[in-house]
Design a protein around this motif. Structure first.
Motif, PDB file in Angstrom:
ATOM      1  N   THR A  59       0.830  -1.200   0.000  1.00 39.69           N
ATOM      2  CA  THR A  59       0.000   0.000   0.000  1.00 39.69           C
ATOM      3  C   THR A  59       0.868   1.255   0.000  1.00 39.69           C
ATOM      4  O   THR A  59       0.570   2.222  -0.702  1.00 39.69           O
ATOM      5  CB  THR A  59      -0.962   0.008   1.205  1.00 39.69           C
ATOM      6  N   ALA A  60       1.957   1.246   0.751  1.00 46.87           N
ATOM      7  CA  ALA A  60       2.864   2.400   0.783  1.00 46.87           C
ATOM      8  C   ALA A  60       3.442   2.669  -0.601  1.00 46.87           C
ATOM      9  O   ALA A  60       3.690   3.822  -0.958  1.00 46.87           O
ATOM     10  CB  ALA A  60       3.979   2.171   1.792  1.00 46.87           C
ATOM     11  N   GLY A  61       3.614   1.615  -1.397  1.00 46.68           N
ATOM     12  CA  GLY A  61       4.152   1.771  -2.742  1.00 46.68           C
ATOM     13  C   GLY A  61       3.251   2.571  -3.673  1.00 46.68           C
ATOM     14  O   GLY A  61       3.677   3.017  -4.732  1.00 46.68           O
ATOM     15  N   GLU A  62       2.007   2.780  -3.278  1.00 45.36           N
ATOM     16  CA  GLU A  62       1.088   3.571  -4.087  1.00 45.36           C
ATOM     17  C   GLU A  62       1.279   5.072  -3.882  1.00 45.36           C
ATOM     18  O   GLU A  62       0.735   5.873  -4.624  1.00 45.36           O
ATOM     19  CB  GLU A  62      -0.361   3.207  -3.749  1.00 45.36           C
ATOM     20  N   PHE A  63       2.037   5.427  -2.853  1.00 48.55           N
ATOM     21  CA  PHE A  63       2.258   6.830  -2.519  1.00 48.55           C
ATOM     22  C   PHE A  63       3.745   7.151  -2.565  1.00 48.55           C
ATOM     23  O   PHE A  63       4.573   6.290  -2.342  1.00 48.55           O
ATOM     24  CB  PHE A  63       1.770   7.127  -1.093  1.00 48.55           C
ATOM     25  N   ALA A  64       4.059   8.416  -2.815  1.00 52.49           N
ATOM     26  CA  ALA A  64       5.430   8.914  -2.713  1.00 52.49           C
ATOM     27  C   ALA A  64       5.367  10.285  -2.059  1.00 52.49           C
ATOM     28  O   ALA A  64       4.376  11.005  -2.213  1.00 52.49           O
ATOM     29  CB  ALA A  64       6.080   9.002  -4.091  1.00 52.49           C
ATOM     30  N   ASP A  65       6.408  10.617  -1.306  1.00 48.84           N
ATOM     31  CA  ASP A  65       6.467  11.943  -0.708  1.00 48.84           C
ATOM     32  C   ASP A  65       6.233  13.001  -1.771  1.00 48.84           C
ATOM     33  O   ASP A  65       6.809  12.927  -2.859  1.00 48.84           O
ATOM     34  CB  ASP A  65       7.832  12.198  -0.065  1.00 48.84           C
ATOM     35  N   GLY A  66       5.385  13.952  -1.459  1.00 49.24           N
ATOM     36  CA  GLY A  66       5.124  15.043  -2.379  1.00 49.24           C
ATOM     37  C   GLY A  66       4.010  14.791  -3.375  1.00 49.24           C
ATOM     38  O   GLY A  66       3.596  15.704  -4.087  1.00 49.24           O
ATOM     39  N   ASP A  67       3.519  13.533  -3.469  1.00 52.38           N
ATOM     40  CA  ASP A  67       2.347  13.277  -4.318  1.00 52.38           C
ATOM     41  C   ASP A  67       1.207  14.166  -3.847  1.00 52.38           C
ATOM     42  O   ASP A  67       1.109  14.502  -2.666  1.00 52.38           O
ATOM     43  CB  ASP A  67       1.858  11.829  -4.179  1.00 52.38           C
ATOM     44  N   VAL A  68       0.341  14.524  -4.755  1.00 54.54           N
ATOM     45  CA  VAL A  68      -0.880  15.236  -4.400  1.00 54.54           C
ATOM     46  C   VAL A  68      -2.046  14.365  -4.831  1.00 54.54           C
ATOM     47  O   VAL A  68      -2.108  13.920  -5.973  1.00 54.54           O
ATOM     48  CB  VAL A  68      -0.957  16.623  -5.063  1.00 54.54           C
ATOM     49  N   VAL A  69      -2.926  14.072  -3.875  1.00 55.97           N
ATOM     50  CA  VAL A  69      -4.102  13.262  -4.160  1.00 55.97           C
ATOM     51  C   VAL A  69      -5.319  14.169  -4.102  1.00 55.97           C
ATOM     52  O   VAL A  69      -5.494  14.942  -3.164  1.00 55.97           O
ATOM     53  CB  VAL A  69      -4.246  12.098  -3.156  1.00 55.97           C
ATOM     54  N   VAL A  70      -6.144  14.071  -5.137  1.00 54.65           N
ATOM     55  CA  VAL A  70      -7.360  14.868  -5.220  1.00 54.65           C
ATOM     56  C   VAL A  70      -8.516  14.035  -4.699  1.00 54.65           C
ATOM     57  O   VAL A  70      -8.760  12.930  -5.170  1.00 54.65           O
ATOM     58  CB  VAL A  70      -7.645  15.300  -6.678  1.00 54.65           C
ATOM     59  N   SER A  71      -9.193  14.560  -3.698  1.00 51.36           N
ATOM     60  CA  SER A  71     -10.373  13.917  -3.131  1.00 51.36           C
ATOM     61  C   SER A  71     -11.415  15.002  -2.954  1.00 51.36           C
ATOM     62  O   SER A  71     -11.926  15.514  -3.936  1.00 51.36           O
ATOM     63  CB  SER A  71     -10.008  13.235  -1.800  1.00 51.36           C
ATOM     64  N   THR A  72     -11.685  15.406  -1.723  1.00 54.06           N
ATOM     65  CA  THR A  72     -12.583  16.530  -1.471  1.00 54.06           C
ATOM     66  C   THR A  72     -11.810  17.838  -1.536  1.00 54.06           C
ATOM     67  O   THR A  72     -12.367  18.902  -1.316  1.00 54.06           O
ATOM     68  CB  THR A  72     -13.243  16.389  -0.084  1.00 54.06           C
ATOM     69  N   GLY A  73     -10.535  17.741  -1.791  1.00 55.02           N
ATOM     70  CA  GLY A  73      -9.609  18.860  -1.930  1.00 55.02           C
ATOM     71  C   GLY A  73      -8.298  18.287  -2.422  1.00 55.02           C
ATOM     72  O   GLY A  73      -8.235  17.136  -2.855  1.00 55.02           O
ATOM     73  N   TYR A  74      -7.249  19.077  -2.348  1.00 55.68           N
ATOM     74  CA  TYR A  74      -5.921  18.625  -2.735  1.00 55.68           C
ATOM     75  C   TYR A  74      -5.142  18.310  -1.467  1.00 55.68           C
ATOM     76  O   TYR A  74      -5.052  19.149  -0.562  1.00 55.68           O
ATOM     77  CB  TYR A  74      -5.188  19.709  -3.535  1.00 55.68           C
ATOM     78  N   TYR A  75      -4.561  17.104  -1.391  1.00 52.50           N
ATOM     79  CA  TYR A  75      -3.853  16.656  -0.201  1.00 52.50           C
ATOM     80  C   TYR A  75      -2.445  16.209  -0.577  1.00 52.50           C
ATOM     81  O   TYR A  75      -2.276  15.314  -1.402  1.00 52.50           O
ATOM     82  CB  TYR A  75      -4.610  15.520   0.487  1.00 52.50           C
ATOM     83  N   GLU A  76      -1.456  16.857   0.039  1.00 52.60           N
ATOM     84  CA  GLU A  76      -0.067  16.501  -0.217  1.00 52.60           C
ATOM     85  C   GLU A  76       0.354  15.375   0.721  1.00 52.60           C
ATOM     86  O   GLU A  76       0.102  15.422   1.921  1.00 52.60           O
ATOM     87  CB  GLU A  76       0.851  17.703  -0.026  1.00 52.60           C
ATOM     88  N   VAL A  77       0.975  14.365   0.169  1.00 51.14           N
ATOM     89  CA  VAL A  77       1.362  13.149   0.885  1.00 51.14           C
ATOM     90  C   VAL A  77       2.722  13.316   1.546  1.00 51.14           C
ATOM     91  O   VAL A  77       3.652  13.867   0.957  1.00 51.14           O
ATOM     92  CB  VAL A  77       1.406  11.957  -0.093  1.00 51.14           C
ATOM     93  N   ASP A  78       2.829  12.802   2.769  1.00 51.82           N
ATOM     94  CA  ASP A  78       4.095  12.720   3.478  1.00 51.82           C
ATOM     95  C   ASP A  78       4.194  11.308   4.029  1.00 51.82           C
ATOM     96  O   ASP A  78       3.330  10.865   4.779  1.00 51.82           O
ATOM     97  CB  ASP A  78       4.154  13.743   4.617  1.00 51.82           C
ATOM     98  N   LEU A  79       5.237  10.584   3.613  1.00 58.29           N
ATOM     99  CA  LEU A  79       5.496   9.224   4.122  1.00 58.29           C
ATOM    100  C   LEU A  79       6.715   9.246   5.023  1.00 58.29           C
ATOM    101  O   LEU A  79       7.727   9.837   4.681  1.00 58.29           O
ATOM    102  CB  LEU A  79       5.768   8.258   2.963  1.00 58.29           C
ATOM    103  N   THR A  80       6.585   8.617   6.164  1.00 60.79           N
ATOM    104  CA  THR A  80       7.728   8.500   7.067  1.00 60.79           C
ATOM    105  C   THR A  80       7.922   7.045   7.415  1.00 60.79           C
ATOM    106  O   THR A  80       7.075   6.221   7.208  1.00 60.79           O
ATOM    107  CB  THR A  80       7.524   9.319   8.353  1.00 60.79           C
TER     108      THR A  80
END
Length: 80
Positions: A59-80
């Protein structure tokens, strides 16, 4: 039972922040492009049900730091 397992090494923590701007080099994805598991975890974080979400390696492989996901707004991803 406390302790770590082999899978803990591949676990990542997802947090997001709402943003009004999208960096030119960001990968932008719509929430519908995510797997069911990734989408549910993102929605829980966005909806305030959790401050972050633990993700397994797949599941983590679907995201990368700095990705922006559009849902009810724009959300910037941070993975730690």
């Amino acid at each position: 039972m406390a302790g770590s397992s082999t899978t803990d090494a591949h676990t990542r923590h997802l947090t997001v922040r709402r943003t009004d701007s999208v960096p030119a080099d960001a990968r932008v994805r719509h929430v519908d492009e995510l797997s069911d598991d990734a989408r549910q975890r993102l929605i829980a974080v966005v909806g305030g049900d959790a401050t972050g979400a633990r993700l397994d390696g797949t599941t983590a492989g679907e995201f990368a730091d700095g990705d922006v996901v559009v849902s009810t707004g724009y959300y910037e991803v941070d993975l730690t």
